[in-house]
Design an enzyme around this catalytic site. Structure first.
Site, PDB file in Angstrom:
ATOM      1  N   HIS A  54       0.851  -1.185   0.000  1.00 14.03           N
ATOM      2  CA  HIS A  54       0.000   0.000   0.000  1.00 14.03           C
ATOM      3  C   HIS A  54       0.884   1.231   0.000  1.00 14.03           C
ATOM      4  O   HIS A  54       1.936   1.235   0.629  1.00 14.03           O
ATOM      5  CB  HIS A  54      -0.924   0.008   1.223  1.00 14.03           C
ATOM      6  CG  HIS A  54      -2.102   0.901   1.029  1.00 14.03           C
ATOM      7  ND1 HIS A  54      -2.044   2.253   1.256  1.00 14.03           N
ATOM      8  CD2 HIS A  54      -3.351   0.639   0.590  1.00 14.03           C
ATOM      9  CE1 HIS A  54      -3.224   2.775   0.969  1.00 14.03           C
ATOM     10  NE2 HIS A  54      -4.023   1.830   0.558  1.00 14.03           N
ATOM     11  N   ASP A 101      -8.034  -5.078   0.000  1.00 14.52           N
ATOM     12  CA  ASP A 101      -8.573  -5.893  -1.086  1.00 14.52           C
ATOM     13  C   ASP A 101      -8.210  -7.364  -0.995  1.00 14.52           C
ATOM     14  O   ASP A 101      -8.711  -8.174  -1.760  1.00 14.52           O
ATOM     15  CB  ASP A 101      -8.091  -5.345  -2.435  1.00 14.52           C
ATOM     16  CG  ASP A 101      -8.811  -4.067  -2.788  1.00 14.52           C
ATOM     17  OD1 ASP A 101      -9.969  -3.938  -2.392  1.00 14.52           O
ATOM     18  OD2 ASP A 101      -8.216  -3.212  -3.461  1.00 14.52           O
TER      19      ASP A 101
HETATM   20  N1  CMC Z   1       4.096  -7.610  -5.024  1.00 14.92           N
HETATM   21  C1  CMC Z   1       5.450  -7.614  -5.170  1.00 14.92           C
HETATM   22  N2  CMC Z   1       6.234  -6.556  -4.990  1.00 14.92           N
HETATM   23  C2  CMC Z   1       5.634  -5.415  -4.613  1.00 14.92           C
HETATM   24  C3  CMC Z   1       4.252  -5.317  -4.428  1.00 14.92           C
HETATM   25  C4  CMC Z   1       3.471  -6.465  -4.649  1.00 14.92           C
HETATM   26  N3  CMC Z   1       2.153  -6.429  -4.495  1.00 14.92           N
HETATM   27  N4  CMC Z   1       3.927  -4.056  -4.065  1.00 14.92           N
HETATM   28  C5  CMC Z   1       5.081  -3.368  -4.026  1.00 14.92           C
HETATM   29  N5  CMC Z   1       6.114  -4.204  -4.350  1.00 14.92           N
HETATM   30  C6  CMC Z   1       7.544  -3.844  -4.360  1.00 14.92           C
HETATM   31  C7  CMC Z   1       7.905  -3.015  -5.573  1.00 14.92           C
HETATM   32  O1  CMC Z   1       8.334  -3.820  -6.657  1.00 14.92           O
HETATM   33  C8  CMC Z   1       9.027  -2.167  -5.022  1.00 14.92           C
HETATM   34  O2  CMC Z   1      10.191  -2.957  -4.958  1.00 14.92           O
HETATM   35  P1  CMC Z   1      11.650  -2.310  -5.219  1.00 14.92           P
HETATM   36  O3  CMC Z   1      11.839  -1.305  -4.113  1.00 14.92           O
HETATM   37  O4  CMC Z   1      12.567  -3.464  -5.165  1.00 14.92           O
HETATM   38  O5  CMC Z   1      11.570  -1.661  -6.571  1.00 14.92           O
HETATM   39  C9  CMC Z   1       8.605  -1.869  -3.581  1.00 14.92           C
HETATM   40  O6  CMC Z   1       7.792  -3.012  -3.233  1.00 14.92           O
HETATM   41  C10 CMC Z   1       7.810  -0.590  -3.399  1.00 14.92           C
HETATM   42  O7  CMC Z   1       6.695  -0.638  -4.284  1.00 14.92           O
HETATM   43  P2  CMC Z   1       6.097   0.618  -5.044  1.00 14.92           P
HETATM   44  O8  CMC Z   1       5.449   0.146  -6.304  1.00 14.92           O
HETATM   45  O9  CMC Z   1       7.142   1.702  -5.135  1.00 14.92           O
HETATM   46  O10 CMC Z   1       5.022   1.105  -4.009  1.00 14.92           O
HETATM   47  P3  CMC Z   1       3.866   2.106  -4.323  1.00 14.92           P
HETATM   48  O11 CMC Z   1       3.557   2.797  -3.075  1.00 14.92           O
HETATM   49  O12 CMC Z   1       4.167   2.936  -5.533  1.00 14.92           O
HETATM   50  O13 CMC Z   1       2.661   1.116  -4.776  1.00 14.92           O
HETATM   51  C11 CMC Z   1       0.782  -0.312  -4.688  1.00 14.92           C
HETATM   52  C12 CMC Z   1       1.627   0.719  -3.940  1.00 14.92           C
HETATM   53  C13 CMC Z   1      -0.505  -0.574  -3.896  1.00 14.92           C
HETATM   54  C14 CMC Z   1       0.370   0.235  -6.076  1.00 14.92           C
HETATM   55  C15 CMC Z   1       1.597  -1.611  -4.846  1.00 14.92           C
HETATM   56  O14 CMC Z   1       1.972  -2.117  -3.576  1.00 14.92           O
HETATM   57  C16 CMC Z   1       0.870  -2.674  -5.658  1.00 14.92           C
HETATM   58  O15 CMC Z   1       0.938  -2.678  -6.889  1.00 14.92           O
HETATM   59  N6  CMC Z   1       0.118  -3.616  -4.969  1.00 14.92           N
HETATM   60  C17 CMC Z   1      -0.676  -4.589  -5.661  1.00 14.92           C
HETATM   61  C18 CMC Z   1      -1.973  -3.961  -6.116  1.00 14.92           C
HETATM   62  C19 CMC Z   1      -2.946  -3.753  -4.968  1.00 14.92           C
HETATM   63  O16 CMC Z   1      -3.172  -4.642  -4.144  1.00 14.92           O
HETATM   64  N7  CMC Z   1      -3.579  -2.556  -4.963  1.00 14.92           N
HETATM   65  C20 CMC Z   1      -4.627  -2.242  -3.974  1.00 14.92           C
HETATM   66  C21 CMC Z   1      -4.213  -1.149  -3.036  1.00 14.92           C
HETATM   67  S1  CMC Z   1      -5.367  -1.055  -1.652  1.00 14.92           S
HETATM   68  C22 CMC Z   1      -6.833  -0.492  -2.310  1.00 14.92           C
HETATM   69  C23 CMC Z   1      -6.770   0.928  -2.661  1.00 14.92           C
HETATM   70  O17 CMC Z   1      -6.815   1.763  -1.760  1.00 14.92           O
HETATM   71  O18 CMC Z   1      -6.679   1.208  -3.868  1.00 14.92           O
END
Ligand code: CMC
Length: 428
Positions: A307, A364
């Site tokens: 998140h 989710d």
């Molecule tokens: N699986 C594997 N790796 C992950 C995941 C995941 N679900 N989420 C983040 N990472 C890794 C990412 O690759 C990165 O690694 P590195 O530092 O080595 O490059 C690190 O963790 C930080 O991730 P980020 O993408 O920079 O984090 P963010 O804050 O930009 O993204 C997120 C947050 C929710 C988009 C992401 O965690 C994600 O894609 N999760 C899966 C989709 C999901 O469940 N979304 C629902 C969010 S809750 C409902 C809502 O409020 O929308």
């Protein structure tokens, strides 16, 4: 004396005020930075940018706190109803019994949609995703209520737009599902409460009535409350940004629905179930999928994990996980993907990759399992999220307009070609 921040640009020092919120959250107010220094700030994805001050929702991602108008989410999910929480978000305080009755009655009186909207619905093929239909039909409310386009609405007029949207959204949502299965729509039954009315429009048939199960109604109420607001997330920021151009409430929420549809946002609940199904079909080896999620050459992510703001745990996920167990037991549903979900969670929470990056199950991860147990089809999961998020979008849109916030217009750092002369096509 209030705190200030100091910034040195090209060797010259500038002072910027620090804004402090009621929960002691601090922000450097950079609004004068460009006029004073000709610099802007750069923050792709707005990871560290406050777009507004807001009195609606407080969350602390490090401590796993979420409160609507000061009330902890745990108490609201346990003791309140969705319409009560909606009133709280939209109008700022918990309603008295009379105010709640009045709010519920007004919503009941507006649940029907104009018959001409059915013609629009009929134009969609059965393959249309219900989120696309929802967004289109919410936007089309502007056609039936053109007065909503007036950006100088009185409080009463604005309030009528709010009531209409709260009332019609469940009807439109249920009808989008009926369209996807090629069945006739069911009209609202105003003697039913908000959640029961929606369930009836989803599951009744002209040939057969539907008995609303109180276990299902309770679970739905809880899910809607948990999704009702989440401060400046992607879809809410979209609603505020569109509304800041003085677009109508309906167009702004329609845009928010589009943003929510994305699999990184509200679309994740559908993606979680699809992922769990994929793991099950593949033999149920969750460890294999954990490895895939960690592999930077593989685009697979563990859906329902991670998140942007929660870096400890998502308080909504805690409540939902328990609720998933309770609902499945009460309904006597045995869903093998619940076990896969638990195994996956256990494995991820013990894996250094997820621990180091502070990746925990989000709201989710378990919500789809409950929706499935309630009989909600997978392509409707994100629509359920939208139904829940609606009062939050409305409250945020209203706050932005009442505070007379300026039009949203981020800046950029241009990295394209510098000036060059046009060359005629035959000379290229
Ligand atoms: N699986 C594997 N790796 C992950 C995941 C995941 N679900 N989420 C983040 N990472 C890794 C990412 O690759 C990165 O690694 P590195 O530092 O080595 O490059 C690190 O963790 C930080 O991730 P980020 O993408 O920079 O984090 P963010 O804050 O930009 O993204 C997120 C947050 C929710 C988009 C992401 O965690 C994600 O894609 N999760 C899966 C989709 C999901 O469940 N979304 C629902 C969010 S809750 C409902 C809502 O409020 O929308």
């Amino acid at each position: 004396m209030s705190e200030i921040a100091e910034i040195i640009v090209d060797g010259k020092s500038y002072q910027l005020p620090i804004v402090v919120g009621t929960e002691d959250e601090k922000a450097i107010d950079i609004s004068s930075l460009r006029s004073e220094t000709s610099h802007i700030t750069l923050d792709p994805g707005y990871k560290n940018t406050g777009a507004t001050t807001s009195a609606i929702t407080f969350l602390d991602g490090e401590k796993g706190i979420l409160r609507y108008r000061g009330y902890p989410i745990e108490q609201l999910a346990e003791k309140s109803s969705f319409l009560e929480v909606s009133y709280l978000l939209i109008y700022g305080s918990l309603p008295t019994a009379e105010q709640l009755n009045d709010f519920s009655d007004r919503i009941r009186r507006h649940t029907l949609v104009n018959e001409d909207m059915r013609k629009i619905l009929d134009g969609f093929p059965a393959t249309a995703h219900p989120m696309g239909i929802l967004s289109a039909l919410v936007s089309s409310l502007t056609a039936f209520y053109p007065e909503s386009l007036n950006s100088n609405q009185t409080q009463d007029e604005m309030d009528l737009s709010v009531i209409r949207l709260m009332a019609k959204m469940p009807t439109i949502a249920a009808w989008s599902y009926k369209n996807s299965i090629g069945h006739p729509v069911i009209y609202p039954k105003n003697k039913l409460d908000y959640a029961s009315n929606f369930l009836n429009m989803m599951f009744a048939y002209p040939t057969e009535s539907y008995e609303v199960d109180p276990v299902v109604v309770d679970a739905l109420n809880k899910l809607l409350i948990l999704h009702a607001d989440h401060e400046q997330n992607c879809s809410t920021s979209t609603v505020r940004l569109v509304g800041s151009a003085h677009a109508s409430l309906y167009s702004s929420v329609s845009a928010g629905i589009g943003a929510l549809w994305g699999p990184l946002h509200g679309g994740a609940n559908q993606a979680v179930i699809e992922m769990l199904e994929q793991i099950k079909a593949d033999g149920g080896d969750s460890k294999k999928f954990i490895e895939k999620a960690k592999d930077k050459n593989d685009s697979f992510r563990l859906m329902g994990f991670g998140h942007r703001v929660y870096k400890n745990f998502d308080p909504r996920a805690k409540i939902i996980k328990k609720s998933a167990d309770d609902v499945l037991t009460a309904l006597g549903v045995k869903d093998p993907i619940l076990n896969i979900a638990k195994e996956l969670e256990e494995a991820a929470l013990n894996d250094p990759y997820f621990v180091e990056r502070k990746l925990y199950p989000n709201v989710d991860f378990y919500s789809g399992i409950i929706y499935r147990a309630l009989g909600i089809p997978t392509n409707m999961f994100t629509v359920m999220f939208a139904l829940g998020r609606l009062p939050g979008w409305i409250a945020q849109w209203k706050e932005m307009r009442e505070n007379k916030e300026p039009i949203g217009r981020p800046r950029q750092v241009y990295v394209g070609e510098t000036e060059r002369d046009y060359v005629a096509v035959e000379n290229r």
